[in-house]
Design a protein around this motif. Structure first.
Motif, PDB file in Angstrom:
ATOM      1  N   GLU A  19       1.162  -7.357 -11.604  1.00 25.06           N
ATOM      2  CA  GLU A  19       1.552  -6.324 -10.636  1.00 25.06           C
ATOM      3  C   GLU A  19       2.820  -6.724  -9.885  1.00 25.06           C
ATOM      4  O   GLU A  19       3.719  -5.902  -9.686  1.00 25.06           O
ATOM      5  N   ARG A 165      -5.625   0.728 -13.556  1.00 30.01           N
ATOM      6  CA  ARG A 165      -4.792   0.789 -12.354  1.00 30.01           C
ATOM      7  C   ARG A 165      -4.578   2.246 -11.985  1.00 30.01           C
ATOM      8  O   ARG A 165      -3.890   2.975 -12.698  1.00 30.01           O
ATOM      9  N   GLY A 167      -4.027   3.082  -8.410  1.00 31.90           N
ATOM     10  CA  GLY A 167      -3.242   3.110  -7.187  1.00 31.90           C
ATOM     11  C   GLY A 167      -3.881   3.941  -6.097  1.00 31.90           C
ATOM     12  O   GLY A 167      -3.272   4.170  -5.041  1.00 31.90           O
ATOM     13  N   ASP A 190      -6.583  -2.482  -9.443  1.00 34.30           N
ATOM     14  CA  ASP A 190      -6.301  -1.846  -8.156  1.00 34.30           C
ATOM     15  C   ASP A 190      -6.422  -2.826  -6.995  1.00 34.30           C
ATOM     16  O   ASP A 190      -5.764  -2.657  -5.959  1.00 34.30           O
ATOM     17  N   VAL A 193      -3.125  -4.194  -6.714  1.00 35.67           N
ATOM     18  CA  VAL A 193      -2.237  -3.233  -6.042  1.00 35.67           C
ATOM     19  C   VAL A 193      -2.396  -3.350  -4.528  1.00 35.67           C
ATOM     20  O   VAL A 193      -1.405  -3.400  -3.779  1.00 35.67           O
ATOM     21  N   ASP A 197       0.541  -4.416  -1.988  1.00 38.09           N
ATOM     22  CA  ASP A 197       0.910  -3.521  -0.895  1.00 38.09           C
ATOM     23  C   ASP A 197       0.954  -4.275   0.424  1.00 38.09           C
ATOM     24  O   ASP A 197       1.878  -4.106   1.234  1.00 38.09           O
TER      25      ASP A 197
END
Length: 213
Positions: A19, A165, A167, A190, A193, A197
């Motif tokens: 990622e 994935r 999101g 995820d 992710v 983030d």
């Protein structure tokens, strides 16, 4: 960003590496044995090191923006998680480098449970209790550390498995996130992710957060 990942060859760590690279970051993947097949992307820079060794951490961390730890001991060696946590906290202290830890879900509070944690709730699988308790100790070590470590601890949903994935997920703090049917789950993809983030836009500094569908 310059991101270093301990536990980079693991289920979650490898997805964090993928990622981060997909987002254009410079990724250093820490491996304990470079002779073993690792399956990591060629775009990642490999460095030999061990999270349990504070000197290794102190050597690798400087110059990085974020250090991620997604280490998981093998069954029967759960006590090593606390050793690795202490090595990371000691080695990164005072460097100004952020430390993002992928932890466990066992310490999350069950909705409507009157303060009961997931690991203490009825029906919690006995076979994963040792690692759940080790993760609880891991979180306690983060919360007890001094102000010279800029840490964030990510607890996954109750069910964490390889998947897709999307999101799309929800973010919480200390409560277990469940859907309308009472299920708590997120894919490893995820979860990566959610972690990236947080790395890019810090919200939970010196705090725990969780992610689930």
């Amino acid at each position: 960003m310059r991101i270093t990942v301990f536990g980079a060859t693991g289920n979650v760590g490898s997805r964090v590496v993928a990622e981060a690279l997909a987002r254009g970051h410079q990724v250093t993947a820490v491996v304990r044995d470079p002779a073993k097949p690792h399956g990591l992307p060629s775009a990642a820079t490999l460095v030999v090191g061990d999270a349990r060794n504070a000197e290794d951490v102190a050597r690798i961390a400087p110059g990085q923006d974020v250090v991620v730890t997604a280490t998981r001991p093998v069954p029967g060696s759960e006590h090593e998680l606390a050793i690795a946590t202490k090595g990371l906290l000691t080695g990164i202290a005072g460097t100004g480098v952020r430390l993002l830890a992928v932890g466990g879900a066992g310490s999350l509070l069950v909705p409507g449970g009157g303060g009961t944690t997931l690991v203490d709730s009825p029906g919690f699988p006995e076979e994963i209790r040792p690692i759940a308790l080790a993760c609880n100790e891991q979180l306690d070590l983060y919360r007890a550390t001094g102000p010279d470590v800029d840490w964030t601890y990510l607890s996954p949903a109750a069910v964490l498995e390889p998947g897709t994935r999307t999101g799309r997920f929800r973010i919480g703090h200390d409560d277990l996130l469940v859907d309308t049917e009472g299920n708590s789950a997120i894919s490893m993809e995820d979860l990566a992710v959610a972690l990236l983030d947080e790395a890019e836009q810090p919200v939970h500094r010196r705090a725990r957060f969780t992610a689930a569908y």
